[in-house]
Write a protein that holds these residues in place. Structure first.
Motif, PDB file in Angstrom:
ATOM      1  N   THR A   1       0.786  -1.104  -0.082  1.00 52.16           N
ATOM      2  CA  THR A   1      -0.174   0.152  -0.074  1.00 52.16           C
ATOM      3  C   THR A   1       0.831   1.270   0.081  1.00 52.16           C
ATOM      4  OG1 THR A   1      -1.695  -1.052   1.183  1.00 52.16           O
ATOM      5  CG2 THR A   1      -1.654   1.189   1.374  1.00 52.16           C
ATOM      6  N   ARG A   2       1.786   1.194   0.806  1.00 54.88           N
ATOM      7  CA  ARG A   2       2.821   2.369   0.863  1.00 54.88           C
ATOM      8  C   ARG A   2       3.702   2.567  -0.425  1.00 54.88           C
ATOM      9  NH1 ARG A   2       4.771   1.161   5.476  1.00 54.88           N
ATOM     10  NH2 ARG A   2       6.642   0.106   4.602  1.00 54.88           N
ATOM     11  N   THR A   3       4.067   1.301  -1.060  1.00 56.60           N
ATOM     12  CA  THR A   3       4.720   1.335  -2.422  1.00 56.60           C
ATOM     13  C   THR A   3       3.854   1.987  -3.331  1.00 56.60           C
ATOM     14  OG1 THR A   3       6.035  -0.477  -1.777  1.00 56.60           O
ATOM     15  CG2 THR A   3       6.084  -0.039  -4.044  1.00 56.60           C
ATOM     16  N   LEU A   4       2.386   1.669  -3.485  1.00 55.50           N
ATOM     17  CA  LEU A   4       1.583   2.134  -4.401  1.00 55.50           C
ATOM     18  C   LEU A   4       1.539   3.733  -4.246  1.00 55.50           C
ATOM     19  CD1 LEU A   4      -1.089  -0.599  -4.213  1.00 55.50           C
ATOM     20  CD2 LEU A   4       0.238  -0.178  -6.062  1.00 55.50           C
ATOM     21  N   ALA A   5       1.357   3.996  -3.092  1.00 58.81           N
ATOM     22  CA  ALA A   5       1.104   5.606  -2.680  1.00 58.81           C
ATOM     23  C   ALA A   5       2.574   6.345  -3.049  1.00 58.81           C
ATOM     24  CB  ALA A   5       1.062   5.902  -1.196  1.00 58.81           C
ATOM     25  N   ASP A   6       3.786   5.745  -2.996  1.00 53.17           N
ATOM     26  CA  ASP A   6       4.940   6.280  -3.473  1.00 53.17           C
ATOM     27  C   ASP A   6       5.254   6.470  -4.762  1.00 53.17           C
ATOM     28  OD1 ASP A   6       5.642   6.564  -0.513  1.00 53.17           O
ATOM     29  OD2 ASP A   6       7.171   4.739  -0.507  1.00 53.17           O
ATOM     30  N   GLU A   7       4.684   5.424  -5.522  1.00 55.20           N
ATOM     31  CA  GLU A   7       4.647   5.367  -7.055  1.00 55.20           C
ATOM     32  C   GLU A   7       3.903   6.616  -7.394  1.00 55.20           C
ATOM     33  OE1 GLU A   7       6.325   4.279 -10.782  1.00 55.20           O
ATOM     34  OE2 GLU A   7       6.884   3.791  -8.634  1.00 55.20           O
ATOM     35  N   VAL A   8       2.453   6.539  -7.063  1.00 52.07           N
ATOM     36  CA  VAL A   8       1.784   7.398  -7.596  1.00 52.07           C
ATOM     37  C   VAL A   8       2.504   8.973  -7.313  1.00 52.07           C
ATOM     38  CG1 VAL A   8      -0.680   8.737  -7.236  1.00 52.07           C
ATOM     39  CG2 VAL A   8      -0.308   6.501  -7.389  1.00 52.07           C
ATOM     40  N   GLU A   9       2.848   9.399  -6.179  1.00 52.11           N
ATOM     41  CA  GLU A   9       3.632  10.466  -5.902  1.00 52.11           C
ATOM     42  C   GLU A   9       4.757  10.666  -6.716  1.00 52.11           C
ATOM     43  OE1 GLU A   9       4.353  13.203  -1.862  1.00 52.11           O
ATOM     44  OE2 GLU A   9       3.757  11.234  -1.822  1.00 52.11           O
ATOM     45  N   TYR A  10       5.515   9.794  -6.893  1.00 54.27           N
ATOM     46  CA  TYR A  10       6.906   9.932  -7.904  1.00 54.27           C
ATOM     47  C   TYR A  10       6.465  10.218  -9.104  1.00 54.27           C
ATOM     48  CZ  TYR A  10      11.036   8.810 -10.450  1.00 54.27           C
ATOM     49  OH  TYR A  10      11.797   9.007 -11.370  1.00 54.27           O
ATOM     50  N   GLN A  11       5.428   9.563  -9.784  1.00 55.81           N
ATOM     51  CA  GLN A  11       5.166   9.741 -11.223  1.00 55.81           C
ATOM     52  C   GLN A  11       4.565  11.044 -11.319  1.00 55.81           C
ATOM     53  OE1 GLN A  11       6.047   7.869 -13.692  1.00 55.81           O
ATOM     54  NE2 GLN A  11       6.981   6.516 -12.585  1.00 55.81           N
ATOM     55  N   MET A  12       3.498  11.518 -10.392  1.00 53.33           N
ATOM     56  CA  MET A  12       2.890  12.809 -10.588  1.00 53.33           C
ATOM     57  C   MET A  12       3.929  13.923 -10.191  1.00 53.33           C
ATOM     58  SD  MET A  12      -0.410  12.572 -11.469  1.00 53.33           S
ATOM     59  CE  MET A  12      -1.288  13.820 -10.880  1.00 53.33           C
ATOM     60  N   THR A  13       4.932  13.793  -9.598  1.00 56.10           N
ATOM     61  CA  THR A  13       5.836  14.804  -9.227  1.00 56.10           C
ATOM     62  C   THR A  13       6.729  14.917 -10.561  1.00 56.10           C
ATOM     63  OG1 THR A  13       5.857  14.323  -6.827  1.00 56.10           O
ATOM     64  CG2 THR A  13       7.938  15.294  -7.872  1.00 56.10           C
ATOM     65  N   GLN A  14       7.115  13.850 -11.273  1.00 56.75           N
ATOM     66  CA  GLN A  14       7.727  13.960 -12.517  1.00 56.75           C
ATOM     67  C   GLN A  14       6.919  14.616 -13.598  1.00 56.75           C
ATOM     68  OE1 GLN A  14      10.892  12.365 -13.019  1.00 56.75           O
ATOM     69  NE2 GLN A  14      10.795  12.429 -10.893  1.00 56.75           N
ATOM     70  N   LYS A  15       5.616  14.974 -13.375  1.00 56.67           N
ATOM     71  CA  LYS A  15       4.926  15.593 -14.377  1.00 56.67           C
ATOM     72  C   LYS A  15       4.521  16.789 -13.712  1.00 56.67           C
ATOM     73  CE  LYS A  15       3.747  11.694 -17.030  1.00 56.67           C
ATOM     74  NZ  LYS A  15       3.085  11.218 -18.233  1.00 56.67           N
ATOM     75  N   GLY A  16       4.952  17.189 -12.769  1.00 53.62           N
ATOM     76  CA  GLY A  16       4.855  18.606 -12.246  1.00 53.62           C
ATOM     77  C   GLY A  16       3.856  18.607 -11.342  1.00 53.62           C
ATOM     78  N   ARG A  17       3.167  17.720 -10.627  1.00 51.48           N
ATOM     79  CA  ARG A  17       2.228  18.066  -9.770  1.00 51.48           C
ATOM     80  C   ARG A  17       2.509  17.351  -8.235  1.00 51.48           C
ATOM     81  NH1 ARG A  17      -4.119  17.393 -11.703  1.00 51.48           N
ATOM     82  NH2 ARG A  17      -4.277  18.227  -9.670  1.00 51.48           N
TER      83      ARG A  17
END
Length: 124
Positions: free
Chosen positions: A48-64
């Protein structure tokens, strides 16, 4: 980044880390909390934590960046990432079964995400 691009990025990030039962609900006409709820679950609190980390990482890469985060500590059963118009709920399976957000927001319109999810043979 458009709202559609953000939805796609989040769903693909969840799928890439093997989230289970990813659902996107359009709730714009039902609440002021956001336009979309994305609901998924992991197989453990670590997943669950890994999923949240990946979402946050991918969105940060796109500037959000999320405006708010909840449930990021060790042993979290429910992580929420608030992107203002898109609220991401990532649960541990038993916690998701208990709260049944999909039932609570059953009047929301289910969004077809099949084009963003990999099939068993690896194709989108």
């Amino acid at each position: 980044m458009t709202q559609q691009e953000a939805l796609e990025t989040i769903v693909k990030a969840l799928d890439s880390k093997r989230a289970e039962d990813i659902q996107v609900l359009h709730v714009e006409d039902l609440t002021i909390l956001g336009d979309y709820f994305i609901i998924a679950n992991g197989t453990s609190t670590t997943n669950t934590r890994t999923l949240a980390d990946e979402v946050e990482y991918q969105m940060t890469q796109k500037g959000r960046e999320p405006g708010h985060r909840e449930g990021r500590g060790n042993g979290s059963n429910w992580v929420v990432l608030d992107y203002a118009d898109i609220i991401v709920h990532i649960f541990y399976k038993e916690t998701r079964d208990f709260y049944q957000l999909e039932r609570l927001w059953a009047d929301g319109e289910q969004v077809d995400i099949s084009q963003w999810i990999k099939t068993e043979n690896g194709a989108c």
